[in-house]
Design an enzyme around this catalytic site. Structure first.
Site, PDB file in Angstrom:
ATOM      1  N   LYS A  62      -7.647  11.857 -17.702  1.00  0.00           N
ATOM      2  CA  LYS A  62      -7.864  12.672 -18.896  1.00  0.00           C
ATOM      3  C   LYS A  62      -6.574  12.783 -19.721  1.00  0.00           C
ATOM      4  O   LYS A  62      -6.204  11.839 -20.374  1.00  0.00           O
ATOM      5  CB  LYS A  62      -8.413  14.042 -18.489  1.00  0.00           C
ATOM      6  N   ARG A  66       0.819  -1.219   0.000  1.00  0.00           N
ATOM      7  CA  ARG A  66       0.000   0.000   0.000  1.00  0.00           C
ATOM      8  C   ARG A  66       0.848   1.262   0.000  1.00  0.00           C
ATOM      9  O   ARG A  66       0.406   2.317  -0.438  1.00  0.00           O
ATOM     10  CB  ARG A  66      -0.945  -0.013   1.204  1.00  0.00           C
ATOM     11  N   TYR A 115     -16.696  20.877 -11.322  1.00  0.00           N
ATOM     12  CA  TYR A 115     -17.105  19.541 -11.781  1.00  0.00           C
ATOM     13  C   TYR A 115     -18.195  19.022 -10.840  1.00  0.00           C
ATOM     14  O   TYR A 115     -18.055  19.090  -9.623  1.00  0.00           O
ATOM     15  CB  TYR A 115     -15.855  18.671 -11.725  1.00  0.00           C
ATOM     16  N   ASP A 175      -8.470  22.382  -9.168  1.00  0.00           N
ATOM     17  CA  ASP A 175      -8.622  21.281 -10.117  1.00  0.00           C
ATOM     18  C   ASP A 175      -8.001  21.733 -11.432  1.00  0.00           C
ATOM     19  O   ASP A 175      -8.546  22.589 -12.130  1.00  0.00           O
ATOM     20  CB  ASP A 175     -10.117  20.937 -10.276  1.00  0.00           C
TER      21      ASP A 175
END
Ligand SMILES: *Cc1c(COP(=O)(O)O)cnc(C)c1O
Length: 400
Positions: free
Chosen positions: A218, A67, A121, A193
């Site tokens: 993206k 992890r 968003y 963002d």
């Protein structure tokens, strides 16, 4: 090879980032591999109890437990940090939404107040109105076209201002330096963002932002086949984000990190082509009688153009336009007639996409007054002449 050289230009950093010798080669095997290999791991084996104890105290760059990451994961984080001058480090999350939510949870406590841009968003808003509200964090939405007047909205309990510029649905460009200046003088943190621009077109921390978020899904991934998010932060905020990431336990797959690293290497050339193709299509659309407005900050007639010219070094390929006087049926006929634009969410891949967008229903602080139906395009790497011919077919179908 090192990516710690701050004098390197961004395109060079994209090529060199994360390719540290200790992550790309084993001296016992006599050489280095160009790309950091995919290191898959949950369990790490130790030589002895002394070894186990020693490595438990290492905070970075030592294998400890899956992890905490492996060199493939560290290489991607390292490469993204190198792209943001002023950054202390980068944390990776299973999606962009996960990155946003983890950042907000890390920085906000019950009783705190958050200023959230009205053009954000939609799932980001959902987290504020849902989980943050349940935890006693109050959100005020603010007008994306404001600047230093954000000061009027700051309360004693305001801890964070969240920005998204340009808005990924409606493309308002925010005055990021004006807002971060006010935030710093008032002791308020800022989080942006930066998915539309990436640090290549807008190095966020250099513009005063404390935490830069990206949906790597993206443009960084760029091939529509992997999901991930990132937070890149200043030294002051870094310990809080790291501690929250440890507690929340989100980890990312080394295979996906390898895909993201592959995408990152070509980000500069892809971004240039996305930008050029997008502007070619946007300029063509602007001259069509069927089009009301083109929402593209790199076009001089756009309301955000002056801020975009001042702060950004280029444009990506995501923008919107309205269909003048059209109704829902006409928009549907237009979209359904297209052969080269996939109908689908997400963006930033090599292939062009189109979606209908309805911002009026999402806004609360400002009104989306334009009655014309809106369409969002993600322009890919096709020849723009083919895309334009396709859009022309769409307009013909719309009129039929
Ligand atoms: C897609 C997107 C996100 C969320 O990213 P996922 O990886 O899909 O979770 C966040 N912000 C913006 C602006 C986006 O377009």
């Amino acid at each position: 090879m090192t990516n710690d050289d701050e004098t390197l230009r961004p395109a060079t950093k994209l090529v060199q980032g994360g390719r540290r010798p200790e992550w790309t080669g084993d001296p016992r095997l006599g050489g280095g591999i160009v790309n950091p290999p995919v290191w898959r791991a949950s369990t790490i084996l130790y030589d002895s109890i002394a070894d186990l104890k020693a490595r438990g105290h290492a905070t970075h760059d030592k294998l400890y437990y899956g992890r905490r990451g492996t060199p493939t994961v560290w290489a991607l984080a390292d490469a993204l940090t190198a792209m943001e001058p002023g950054a202390e480090g980068t944390l990776l999350y299973p999606s962009g939404v996960a990155a946003n939510s983890a950042g907000l949870l890390a920085l906000l406590s019950p009783g705190d107040h958050l200023l959230m841009v009205d053009s954000a968003y939609e799932p980001t808003r959902a987290f504020c109105d849902g989980m943050l509200a349940r935890l006693g964090v109050t959100t005020t939405y603010y007008d994306p076209t404001g600047g230093a007047d954000i000061a009027e909205l700051i309360r004693p309990e305001t801890r964070l201002i969240f920005l998204e510029s340009p808005g990924s649905l409606t493309f308002e460009v925010q005055d990021v330096p004006a807002i971060t200046r006010v935030a710093r003088t008032r002791g308020v943190l800022t989080m942006l963002d930066n998915t539309w621009a990436t640090p290549l077109l807008f190095p966020a921390l250099a513009h005063g932002v404390d935490v830069a978020m990206m949906s790597l899904t993206k443009y960084v991934g760029g091939h529509s086949d992997a999901m991930m998010g990132s937070l890149t932060a200043t030294r002051a905020v870094w310990p809080k984000l790291r501690s929250a990431a440890y507690q929340l336990g989100q980890s990312v797959s080394p295979d996906d990190c390898a895909l993201m690293l592959r995408g990152l290497r070509t980000l500069d050339v892809r971004m240039q082509r996305h930008g050029e193709n997008g502007l070619t299509v946007a300029n063509w659309l602007a001259a069509r009688c069927e089009v009301g407005r083109v929402l593209h900050p790199a076009r001089p007639d756009d309301a955000g153009h002056a801020l975009w010219s001042r702060d950004f070094t280029g444009t990506s390929g995501l923008f919107g336009f309205t269909l003048k006087g059209a109704d829902e049926g006409a928009r549907t006929r237009f979209i359904d007639a297209l052969a080269h634009f996939g109908i689908g969410f997400s963006w930033g891949g090599y292939e062009s996409l189109i979606v209908p967008a309805d911002p009026a229903a999402i806004r609360t602080a400002t009104r989306w007054a334009d009655p014309d139906p809106l369409v969002r395009l993600s322009i890919g790497l096709e020849d723009p002449a083919d895309l334009i011919a396709d859009l022309e077919r769409g307009f013909a179908a719309m009129a039929a």
